[in-house]
Design an enzyme around this catalytic site. Structure first.
Site, PDB file in Angstrom:
ATOM      1  N   GLU A 310     -50.871 -16.855  33.771  1.00 59.30           N
ATOM      2  CA  GLU A 310     -51.433 -16.982  32.390  1.00 59.30           C
ATOM      3  C   GLU A 310     -52.768 -16.391  32.061  1.00 59.30           C
ATOM      4  O   GLU A 310     -52.846 -15.646  31.189  1.00 59.30           O
ATOM      5  CB  GLU A 310     -51.347 -18.594  31.978  1.00 59.30           C
ATOM      6  CG  GLU A 310     -51.704 -18.745  30.715  1.00 59.30           C
ATOM      7  CD  GLU A 310     -50.622 -18.271  29.489  1.00 59.30           C
ATOM      8  OE1 GLU A 310     -49.660 -18.930  29.703  1.00 59.30           O
ATOM      9  OE2 GLU A 310     -50.947 -17.657  28.725  1.00 59.30           O
ATOM     10  N   ASP A 314     -53.815 -13.236  29.798  1.00 63.39           N
ATOM     11  CA  ASP A 314     -54.322 -13.270  28.570  1.00 63.39           C
ATOM     12  C   ASP A 314     -55.753 -12.661  28.795  1.00 63.39           C
ATOM     13  O   ASP A 314     -56.337 -11.853  27.602  1.00 63.39           O
ATOM     14  CB  ASP A 314     -54.957 -14.833  28.533  1.00 63.39           C
ATOM     15  CG  ASP A 314     -54.004 -15.820  28.390  1.00 63.39           C
ATOM     16  OD1 ASP A 314     -52.702 -15.257  28.170  1.00 63.39           O
ATOM     17  OD2 ASP A 314     -53.923 -17.121  28.385  1.00 63.39           O
ATOM     18  N   SER A 558     -47.302 -16.465  25.120  1.00 60.99           N
ATOM     19  CA  SER A 558     -48.519 -16.690  25.696  1.00 60.99           C
ATOM     20  C   SER A 558     -49.209 -15.052  25.695  1.00 60.99           C
ATOM     21  O   SER A 558     -50.425 -15.303  25.586  1.00 60.99           O
ATOM     22  CB  SER A 558     -48.166 -16.702  27.214  1.00 60.99           C
ATOM     23  OG  SER A 558     -48.295 -17.926  27.654  1.00 60.99           O
ATOM     24  N   ASP A 622     -40.643 -16.432   7.678  1.00 60.33           N
ATOM     25  CA  ASP A 622     -39.582 -17.107   8.369  1.00 60.33           C
ATOM     26  C   ASP A 622     -40.175 -18.009   9.614  1.00 60.33           C
ATOM     27  O   ASP A 622     -41.195 -17.619  10.203  1.00 60.33           O
ATOM     28  CB  ASP A 622     -38.455 -16.250   8.874  1.00 60.33           C
ATOM     29  CG  ASP A 622     -39.016 -15.062   9.718  1.00 60.33           C
ATOM     30  OD1 ASP A 622     -39.393 -15.412  10.925  1.00 60.33           O
ATOM     31  OD2 ASP A 622     -38.995 -14.005   9.324  1.00 60.33           O
TER      32      ASP A 622
END
Ligand SMILES: *[C@@H]1O[C@H](CO)[C@@H](O)[C@H](O)[C@H]1NC(C)=O
Ligand SMILES: *[C@@H]1O[C@H](CO)[C@@H](O)[C@H](O)[C@H]1NC(C)=O
Ligand SMILES: *[C@@H]1O[C@H](CO)[C@@H](O)[C@H](O)[C@H]1NC(C)=O
Ligand SMILES: *[C@@H]1O[C@H](CO)[C@@H](O)[C@H](O)[C@H]1NC(C)=O
Length: 643
Positions: A310, A314, A558, A622
């Site tokens: 992660e 990022d 993510s 949406d």
């Protein structure tokens, strides 16, 4: 009738009470109620009646009924005060609990036999705290305390039964009482995990069951880094092409962008260099500015994909997209023993949100100094200046936390918005289902196989900007329209069960509901006029990420959130360069008519879950891809026209 019930209460208390505290002979009302215990937790025994607990009473903040109006006043593009963000001091002063709330709650405690010398108000004026026995807490709150145990970890936690009560005249002055109903702790990571590295196969609609199935994606040897191959591999140039994102920063001394990571997840410095070597050579050696919150450390080492994936993702994408000149701040939050929760970060960004003696809710949030031997400093209250744009790729499901806890935290995001901060969260990777593919039963409790959709938190908080995921269709060109992401993950989206629909999205969401609402059985999703999410989307498929010395293909909202953060940060740069204010809370702006064409509308794909196809991407907003993906050139033009 009232008299009878009072008498009855007195009799019941008289018979069962062994302590000397006065019976609260006033009508009591349920204050908070829990639907279900979070996954894994079970009550194993009643708590010892003379066990002492630190009872913390979070007082109602003043002026909360005007919070949304205040926020719209500085964030709505048609407001004369657009961009006139508040100082932290003004925020703290405006929402500080009233003297009446303090005296009402204190008076009730004292009348109930808790000596005035035992009751303390914390320095920010937000909480009353007293050490009480379990027996005293049970009488005060009309509940029973149990010891709960987590099936997997054996970890024990004290909490009350299904509900707790407060006197009718006290309840309006209290937001929440802890420790009571609030559970679970550590924030769950949005999994941007390549399939072969998942520990559990997550088949949508079937929570966490089934063997690991081998897949052919995973690490890759040949990196194309070419616009011809964005359907197979996303690299920074693909994102620049998809979102018309070319920007030379001019105001880096005034601008800031923050990425939030929760320890033990942490980036690997050599992975950044491996990524930069291929995709942004000038940045080799560059690192994010580390702000360590409550012992947050990156010194975790190689811990597998779950530890480094992660953070590597990022930071590699946020840093490469904003470019070398714009520093990126890393809010590394929590030590590597207890970890942290969203509240822990908010404490550091806003001292008035803190309890004293650490922890906002000891059952839901970690305590510092860490009782388990980690970080021994005091909980950080304030002192961290929030960046203009903050991206977080972690989330809970709404059902895992109580509404009061969520409302208190959500209000805190609104306060960051008042201060001019853009708060982005990834919307989730399980379509209309919750983390791990969990769905709900008719009572809103997690169930297998549940039929009802399980919205995310804080995606459903109307004061954050929730980011869904798209894909370049297999075989398509980078110039072709994207679809909702339907490889490996499905874009999280739907309707909150806690937060009503905010005014800024009313016409967009009602347009969707009137034309495209799927015809599912009643109770499948909230149709009462709730907050719909996500607000926008960005690519979330096939990211090339350097992780532990290899390139992996990674999927997830993510990725979508930090990419969107980088693009919005460049908008801030352009505004700051001509002495305009940062964009702050963007939702009222992006839903306004002036921005109708600033997004690439996504009209293909769905977000399946709970044995349904979920919702479908349609013209306009949406609950799969929100308003669509950013078009930087059009966004910056529209935002430069605003004051
Ligand atoms: C509660 O007890 C703890 C531990 O003895 C103490 O440190 C704390 O100050 C007490 N809090 C109050 C409000 O009296
Ligand atoms: C790009 O990545 C590959 C694979 O790890 C590596 O061997 C190569 O040296 C990198 N390219 C550059 C230009 O550094
Ligand atoms: C639907 O959402 C509203 C908030 O908009 C909430 O008050 C209500 O309880 C929710 N209904 C269910 C069944 O969860
Ligand atoms: C819609 O998305 C699917 C992949 O999910 C793709 O195969 C199809 O070509 C897309 N259609 C259009 C019109 O983009």
């Amino acid at each position: 009738m009232l008299l009878v019930s009072r008498l009855l209460l007195a009799v019941v208390l008289g018979l069962t009470s062994t302590s000397v505290i006065a019976s609260p002979l006033v009508p009591r009302v349920p204050h908070e109620r829990r639907g279900a215990l979070p996954r894994g937790w079970n009550a194993v025994r009643r708590a010892d009646s003379d066990f002492v607990i630190p009872l913390r009473i979070g007082l109602s903040q003043s002026n909360m009924q005007s919070l949304e109006d205040f926020l719209l006043d500085v964030s709505h593009p048609e407001s004369p005060n657009y961009g006139n963000h508040w100082s932290p001091a003004k925020v703290a002063e405006t929402f500080k609990p009233s003297a009446e709330s303090v005296s009402t709650v204190r008076g009730w405690l004292v009348e109930s036999g808790i000596g005035a010398d035992r009751v303390r108000l914390n320095p920010s004026g937000g909480w009353l705290v007293a050490n009480v026995t379990v027996a005293e807490a049970e009488e005060l709150l009309g509940t029973e305390y149990y010891v709960y145990e987590h099936a997997d970890t054996g970890h024990e936690q004290l909490g009350c039964g299904q509900a707790y009560h407060l006197p009718e005249h006290v309840s309006p002055h209290v937001e929440l009482v802890t420790p009571t109903l609030h559970f679970d702790a550590k924030v769950k990571q949005r999994r941007g995990v390549p399939p072969e590295k998942r520990s559990v196969k997550s088949k949508v609609g079937n929570p966490g069951s089934g063997p690991v199935s081998p897949k052919t994606t995973g690490t890759i040897k040949n990196i194309f880094n070419q616009l011809e191959h964005c359907d197979e591999q996303i690299t920074p140039i693909c994102l620049q092409a998809l979102y018309d994102f070319v920007h030379i920063p001019l105001a880096t001394n005034k601008n800031s962008i923050g990425i939030v990571e929760y320890t033990p997840q942490a980036y690997v410095p050599s992975d950044l260099d491996m990524f930069f070597a291929n995709f942004s050579k000038s940045q080799i050696g560059q690192r994010p500015n580390l702000i360590s919150i409550d012992g947050g450390t990156i010194d975790i080492g190689f811990g597998g994909f779950d530890v480094n994936g992660e953070s590597d993702l990022d930071l590699q994408y946020a840093m490469a997209l904003v470019g070398k000149a714009q520093p990126v701040t890393l809010y590394q939050t929590g030590d590597d023993v207890e970890g942290a929760s969203f509240d822990t970060l908010l404490d550091a960004l806003d001292g008035s949100f803190c309890t004293f003696e650490g922890g906002d809710d000891p059952t839901a949030d970690p305590s510092y100094p860490d009782p388990f031997g980690g970080y021994q400093g005091a909980l950080q209250c304030g002192g961290v200046t929030p960046a203009h744009v903050i991206s977080t790729s972690y989330s809970y499901d709404e059902w895992e936390l109580t509404p009061a806890y969520e409302q208190r935290q959500c209000a805190e995001y609104a306060k960051l918005g008042l201060m001019g901060v853009t708060v982005l969260f990834s919307s989730g990777d399980y379509g209309v289902a919750g983390n791990g593919g969990i769905c709900l039963d008719a009572d809103g409790e997690p169930d297998f196989p549940g039929f009802a959709f399980a919205p995310a938190f804080p995606g459903g908080c109307p004061y954050v900007t929730s980011v869904g995921a798209t894909q370049v269709n297999p075989g398509a060109k980078v110039t072709d329209p994207e679809s909702a992401c339907m490889q490996v993950i499905f874009s999280g989206g739907g309707f909150s069960n806690v937060f009503p629909m905010p005014s800024y999205q009313k016409s967009a969401v009602e347009h969707y509901l009137s034309k495209y609402a799927p015809d599912y059985p009643a109770g499948t999703y909230n149709t009462s006029g709730s907050r719909g999410y996500p607000d926008l989307a960005a690519n979330g498929a096939n990211y090339v990420v350097a992780i532990q010395g290899e390139f992996s293909l990674v999927y997830g909202t993510s990725a979508s959130s930090p990419v969107t953060a980088a693009i919005l940060s460049a908008v801030n740069d352009a505004r700051l360069a001509i002495n305009k204010k940062p964009i702050g809370f963007i939702n009222p702006t992006i839903y306004s008519s002036a921005f109708q064409h600033a997004f690439n509308d996504i009209t293909n794909g769905t977000n399946p879950g709970c044995n349904t196809n979920g919702f479908s991407a349609e013209p306009g907003w949406d609950p799969v891809t929100g308003l669509g993906t950013p078009n930087f050139a059009r966004l910056v033009a529209a935002w430069l026209l605003l004051p």
